[in-house]
Design a protein around this motif. Sequence first.
Motif, PDB file in Angstrom:
ATOM      1  N   TRP A  72       0.838  -1.205   0.000  1.00  0.00           N
ATOM      2  CA  TRP A  72       0.000   0.000   0.000  1.00  0.00           C
ATOM      3  C   TRP A  72       0.874   1.257   0.000  1.00  0.00           C
ATOM      4  N   THR A  73       1.892   1.264   0.862  1.00  0.00           N
ATOM      5  CA  THR A  73       2.747   2.442   0.980  1.00  0.00           C
ATOM      6  C   THR A  73       3.558   2.662  -0.295  1.00  0.00           C
ATOM      7  N   ALA A  74       4.064   1.597  -0.880  1.00  0.00           N
ATOM      8  CA  ALA A  74       4.806   1.737  -2.136  1.00  0.00           C
ATOM      9  C   ALA A  74       3.891   2.304  -3.222  1.00  0.00           C
ATOM     10  N   PHE A  75       2.669   1.807  -3.299  1.00  0.00           N
ATOM     11  CA  PHE A  75       1.721   2.338  -4.282  1.00  0.00           C
ATOM     12  C   PHE A  75       1.423   3.808  -3.994  1.00  0.00           C
ATOM     13  N   SER A  76       1.232   4.149  -2.723  1.00  0.00           N
ATOM     14  CA  SER A  76       0.957   5.545  -2.361  1.00  0.00           C
ATOM     15  C   SER A  76       2.078   6.461  -2.829  1.00  0.00           C
ATOM     16  N   MET A  77       3.300   6.013  -2.655  1.00  0.00           N
ATOM     17  CA  MET A  77       4.438   6.817  -3.085  1.00  0.00           C
ATOM     18  C   MET A  77       4.483   6.936  -4.609  1.00  0.00           C
ATOM     19  N   LEU A  78       4.267   5.823  -5.310  1.00  0.00           N
ATOM     20  CA  LEU A  78       4.235   5.865  -6.778  1.00  0.00           C
ATOM     21  C   LEU A  78       3.123   6.781  -7.270  1.00  0.00           C
ATOM     22  N   TYR A  79       1.981   6.710  -6.617  1.00  0.00           N
ATOM     23  CA  TYR A  79       0.849   7.552  -6.984  1.00  0.00           C
ATOM     24  C   TYR A  79       1.214   9.036  -6.842  1.00  0.00           C
ATOM     25  N   ASP A  80       1.829   9.396  -5.728  1.00  0.00           N
ATOM     26  CA  ASP A  80       2.241  10.789  -5.518  1.00  0.00           C
ATOM     27  C   ASP A  80       3.237  11.236  -6.590  1.00  0.00           C
ATOM     28  N   MET A  81       4.177  10.363  -6.925  1.00  0.00           N
ATOM     29  CA  MET A  81       5.146  10.709  -7.973  1.00  0.00           C
ATOM     30  C   MET A  81       4.457  10.836  -9.329  1.00  0.00           C
ATOM     31  N   TRP A  82       3.478   9.993  -9.582  1.00  0.00           N
ATOM     32  CA  TRP A  82       2.735  10.018 -10.843  1.00  0.00           C
ATOM     33  C   TRP A  82       1.958  11.325 -10.975  1.00  0.00           C
ATOM     34  N   ILE A  83       1.381  11.783  -9.864  1.00  0.00           N
ATOM     35  CA  ILE A  83       0.607  13.021  -9.874  1.00  0.00           C
ATOM     36  C   ILE A  83       1.519  14.240  -9.952  1.00  0.00           C
ATOM     37  N   TRP A  84       2.573  14.270  -9.133  1.00  0.00           N
ATOM     38  CA  TRP A  84       3.378  15.485  -8.988  1.00  0.00           C
ATOM     39  C   TRP A  84       4.764  15.425  -9.630  1.00  0.00           C
ATOM     40  N   GLU A  85       5.070  14.359 -10.356  1.00  0.00           N
ATOM     41  CA  GLU A  85       6.369  14.212 -11.016  1.00  0.00           C
ATOM     42  C   GLU A  85       7.487  13.938 -10.015  1.00  0.00           C
ATOM     43  N   ALA A  86       8.059  14.974  -9.411  1.00  0.00           N
ATOM     44  CA  ALA A  86       9.121  14.810  -8.417  1.00  0.00           C
ATOM     45  C   ALA A  86       8.552  15.217  -7.061  1.00  0.00           C
ATOM     46  N   VAL A  87       8.778  14.372  -6.051  1.00  0.00           N
ATOM     47  CA  VAL A  87       8.229  14.650  -4.726  1.00  0.00           C
ATOM     48  C   VAL A  87       9.355  14.593  -3.700  1.00  0.00           C
ATOM     49  N   GLU A  88       9.446  15.634  -2.886  1.00  0.00           N
ATOM     50  CA  GLU A  88      10.461  15.691  -1.829  1.00  0.00           C
ATOM     51  C   GLU A  88      10.147  14.609  -0.798  1.00  0.00           C
ATOM     52  N   THR A  89      11.186  13.993  -0.245  1.00  0.00           N
ATOM     53  CA  THR A  89      10.996  12.827   0.627  1.00  0.00           C
ATOM     54  C   THR A  89      10.137  13.130   1.852  1.00  0.00           C
ATOM     55  N   ARG A  90      10.260  14.333   2.415  1.00  0.00           N
ATOM     56  CA  ARG A  90       9.409  14.671   3.579  1.00  0.00           C
ATOM     57  C   ARG A  90       7.938  14.708   3.195  1.00  0.00           C
ATOM     58  N   LYS A  91       7.659  15.229   1.993  1.00  0.00           N
ATOM     59  CA  LYS A  91       6.270  15.271   1.527  1.00  0.00           C
ATOM     60  C   LYS A  91       5.742  13.858   1.286  1.00  0.00           C
ATOM     61  N   LEU A  92       6.594  12.978   0.739  1.00  0.00           N
ATOM     62  CA  LEU A  92       6.182  11.581   0.554  1.00  0.00           C
ATOM     63  C   LEU A  92       5.860  10.928   1.894  1.00  0.00           C
ATOM     64  N   ALA A  93       6.680  11.183   2.887  1.00  0.00           N
ATOM     65  CA  ALA A  93       6.463  10.595   4.215  1.00  0.00           C
ATOM     66  C   ALA A  93       5.147  11.095   4.801  1.00  0.00           C
ATOM     67  N   THR A  94       4.906  12.389   4.702  1.00  0.00           N
ATOM     68  CA  THR A  94       3.671  12.962   5.242  1.00  0.00           C
ATOM     69  C   THR A  94       2.459  12.407   4.505  1.00  0.00           C
ATOM     70  N   SER A  95       2.531  12.394   3.194  1.00  0.00           N
ATOM     71  CA  SER A  95       1.409  11.931   2.384  1.00  0.00           C
ATOM     72  C   SER A  95       1.080  10.462   2.646  1.00  0.00           C
ATOM     73  N   ALA A  96       2.113   9.637   2.791  1.00  0.00           N
ATOM     74  CA  ALA A  96       1.908   8.199   3.020  1.00  0.00           C
ATOM     75  C   ALA A  96       1.671   7.868   4.494  1.00  0.00           C
ATOM     76  N   GLY A  97       1.905   8.842   5.384  1.00  0.00           N
ATOM     77  CA  GLY A  97       1.714   8.592   6.806  1.00  0.00           C
ATOM     78  C   GLY A  97       2.767   7.681   7.396  1.00  0.00           C
TER      79      GLY A  97
END
Length: 179
Positions: A72-97
Amino acid sequence: MNIEKGGGIIHSINDKGELLPEEMDTINRLTELPIHSLNLEAIAAATNVYRVAQGLRNKMEQEVLSRYGLSWTAFSMLYDMWIWEAVETRKLATSAGVSKATVSNITKTLENKNLCYRKSDATDKRLTYVVLTEKGREIMEVLYPLFHKGEVEVFSELTVDEQKILSNLLRIVIRSNHF
């Protein structure tokens, strides 16, 4: 029907008696406790949000994500990258919880599958971005429609208007708690 404790109503059951068996078990257990201001509606809301979230996560991991070897978390991260192209690691952590360490570990796994790569910020080397590769983009373009089909199935018993109401109510909770 009202459930009373100490002379006050602590929970009302609607005309349809739509409490889940687990909710009745919870009410029965909690009404035994010496808690004077028990808010069973808040308990029911929190418990049911949790159960839906866990159920959705389990359904998607078993029926969709496992075919791609993704959590689930790997998909969440891929989804965020798919939507926003490049995502800062802190934002990925916050978004994925999850923690930054978890993001780092999952990023390594996704990099090994050639689904993403890391790059440092050009002006601030302390910042690291995770970027979707072309292979990652191709997988998301195939995977997301399958994932969305599962989302639709989970909420199929609700009308579109009920789904809008639920979404709006959850947004209030998200905003007021800064989730």
